[in-house]
Design a protein around this motif. Structure first.
Motif, PDB file in Angstrom:
ATOM      1  N   PHE A   1      13.198  62.617 -83.506  1.00  0.00           N
ATOM      2  CA  PHE A   1      12.476  62.593 -82.233  1.00  0.00           C
ATOM      3  C   PHE A   1      13.281  61.916 -81.144  1.00  0.00           C
ATOM      4  N   LEU A   2      14.000  60.849 -81.503  1.00  0.00           N
ATOM      5  CA  LEU A   2      14.753  60.100 -80.506  1.00  0.00           C
ATOM      6  C   LEU A   2      15.868  60.927 -79.889  1.00  0.00           C
ATOM      7  N   PHE A   3      16.779  61.454 -80.708  1.00  0.00           N
ATOM      8  CA  PHE A   3      17.953  62.132 -80.166  1.00  0.00           C
ATOM      9  C   PHE A   3      17.637  63.524 -79.637  1.00  0.00           C
TER      10      PHE A   3
ATOM     11  N   SER B   1      17.336  64.046 -71.708  1.00  0.00           N
ATOM     12  CA  SER B   1      16.947  63.059 -70.693  1.00  0.00           C
ATOM     13  C   SER B   1      18.153  62.650 -69.846  1.00  0.00           C
ATOM     14  N   TYR B   2      19.325  62.530 -70.486  1.00  0.00           N
ATOM     15  CA  TYR B   2      20.530  62.199 -69.732  1.00  0.00           C
ATOM     16  C   TYR B   2      20.920  63.347 -68.796  1.00  0.00           C
ATOM     17  N   LEU B   3      20.685  64.587 -69.214  1.00  0.00           N
ATOM     18  CA  LEU B   3      20.950  65.719 -68.321  1.00  0.00           C
ATOM     19  C   LEU B   3      20.002  65.697 -67.125  1.00  0.00           C
TER      20      LEU B   3
ATOM     21  N   ILE C   1      20.354  54.705 -67.282  1.00  0.00           N
ATOM     22  CA  ILE C   1      20.682  55.034 -68.681  1.00  0.00           C
ATOM     23  C   ILE C   1      20.068  54.012 -69.630  1.00  0.00           C
ATOM     24  N   ILE C   2      20.237  52.723 -69.314  1.00  0.00           N
ATOM     25  CA  ILE C   2      19.682  51.674 -70.179  1.00  0.00           C
ATOM     26  C   ILE C   2      18.158  51.757 -70.215  1.00  0.00           C
ATOM     27  N   GLY C   3      17.534  51.968 -69.045  1.00  0.00           N
ATOM     28  CA  GLY C   3      16.077  52.035 -68.972  1.00  0.00           C
ATOM     29  C   GLY C   3      15.502  53.203 -69.769  1.00  0.00           C
ATOM     30  N   VAL C   4      16.078  54.393 -69.590  1.00  0.00           N
ATOM     31  CA  VAL C   4      15.593  55.581 -70.307  1.00  0.00           C
ATOM     32  C   VAL C   4      15.824  55.438 -71.809  1.00  0.00           C
TER      33      VAL C   4
ATOM     34  N   LEU D   1      13.553  54.623 -77.188  1.00  0.00           N
ATOM     35  CA  LEU D   1      13.658  53.849 -78.431  1.00  0.00           C
ATOM     36  C   LEU D   1      12.299  53.266 -78.818  1.00  0.00           C
ATOM     37  N   LEU D   2      11.565  52.775 -77.820  1.00  0.00           N
ATOM     38  CA  LEU D   2      10.257  52.178 -78.084  1.00  0.00           C
ATOM     39  C   LEU D   2       9.170  53.237 -78.227  1.00  0.00           C
ATOM     40  N   ALA D   3       9.288  54.342 -77.480  1.00  0.00           N
ATOM     41  CA  ALA D   3       8.242  55.363 -77.484  1.00  0.00           C
ATOM     42  C   ALA D   3       8.089  56.060 -78.826  1.00  0.00           C
ATOM     43  N   HIS D   4       9.171  56.095 -79.618  1.00  0.00           N
ATOM     44  CA  HIS D   4       9.114  56.798 -80.901  1.00  0.00           C
ATOM     45  C   HIS D   4       9.044  55.853 -82.098  1.00  0.00           C
TER      46      HIS D   4
END
Length: 315
Positions: free
Chosen positions: A99-101, A107-109, A139-142, A147-150
């Motif tokens: 789910f994370l990756f 998200s980076y795009l 980048i750090i925020g997203v 990381l926390l959402a999943h």
């Protein structure tokens, strides 16, 4: 019924061979693609550009995706080796990284697309918002957010033996299964591609306006419009191609997931449900392709990228 079972057996064989032989080839191509892309984008003259920083984060995430989610899928589907069935920690790890990756790379795009909207804006103050400082914060925020959402997958997945000699790593039954299904369809497979399309079109529209207008008249004075630098234009091309490839190769996932939901709702028989799972596995294999081909498409569309690759080879 007998013919349907035979057809499904043939499809299972095709799917197994797809992961067994196509999977390692795709992994090798993806590893080379990500490593070479990182070498190019981390060069001194490119890493000062915010868009290049987003593409660095994107390729790092792709590399992690290849050696976590994709590797486990190849082992389990192609070689019948699945460590998640015998170790609860692996079971948690598999779904968490999946789910994370799966959502981190696109998200980076999306962040890169927002940056390109800023840099192509006709407003000078808006263009100034495209900075390295904001890029690193975004980048750090997203990354922290996802990381926390999943993190729930580390607690709500478990190993189950529904019938003798059949062990599966799955989600807790009930509300959580429905939540995961709708989350995957609505957020990962519909919202993320939709945002990519909207932001990509917005960027292209800004770029065309900037090219059409070379000067504006204000109170009889001619003020030159700030031109888009060639390097920025090349990065926009790379970004648009990456977005297009992502959308095309992920297009199979929403129909496959919706089809499975329909089968579950009407209590379909085993053969139909197995066919749905086969379609889902093929769609998932297709969704790995965008993470593995970035370097090769960049070579085709970007002169700047080709130039940097040549310089890297010479060095």
């Amino acid at each position: 019924m007998s013919s349907e079972i035979n057809d499904n057996s043939s499809l299972i064989s095709v799917l197994t061979n797809l992961y067994k032989y196509g999977g390692p080839i795709l992994m090798m191509l993806g590893t080379v693609s990500c490593v070479l892309s990182l070498i190019v984008f981390t060069k001194k003259n490119l890493r000062k550009n915010p868009c290049a920083i987003y593409l660095i984060a994107y390729n790092i995430s792709n590399l992690l995706q290849i050696y976590t989610t994709m590797l486990l899928a190849i082992l389990s589907t192609g070689y019948n080796i699945d460590p998640t069935l015998y170790n609860l920690g692996f079971c948690h790890f598999r779904y968490y990284t999946k789910f994370l990756f799966t959502i981190l790379s696109p998200s980076y795009l999306i962040l890169a697309s927002i940056d390109r909207i800023l840099i192509t804006s006709p407003n000078a103050l808006t263009r100034q918002r495209s900075t390295l400082c904001i890029t690193y914060i975004a980048i750090i925020g997203v990354t922290l957010f996802w990381l926390l959402a999943h993190i729930h997958t580390l607690f709500l997945t478990y190993i189950l033996e529904p019938v003798p000699n059949l062990i599966i790593c799955t989600f807790q039954y009930g509300f959580y299964v429905s939540f995961i299904s709708y989350y995957t369809i609505l957020i990962q497979d519909i919202l993320i591609p939709l945002l990519m399309i909207i932001l990509g079109v917005w960027t292209v529209r800004n770029l065309r306006k900037r090219r059409q207008v070379t000067a504006v008249t204000i109170n009889t004075a001619i003020v030159a419009v700030h031109p888009t630098r060639p390097k920025d234009s090349q990065l926009i091309q790379i970004l648009i191609i990456d977005i297009g490839i992502y959308i095309v190769f992920n297009a199979m996932l929403p129909p496959a997931l919706i089809y499975l939901q329909i089968l579950q709702a009407r209590s379909a028989d085993f053969v139909e449900f197995q066919l749905g799972m086969l379609l889902l596995n093929v769609a998932q294999f297709s969704s790995y392709i965008p993470f593995c081909v970035g370097f090769y498409t960049n070579l085709l569309v970007s002169k700047t990228f080709r130039y940097e690759v040549k310089n890297t080879i010479k060095c």
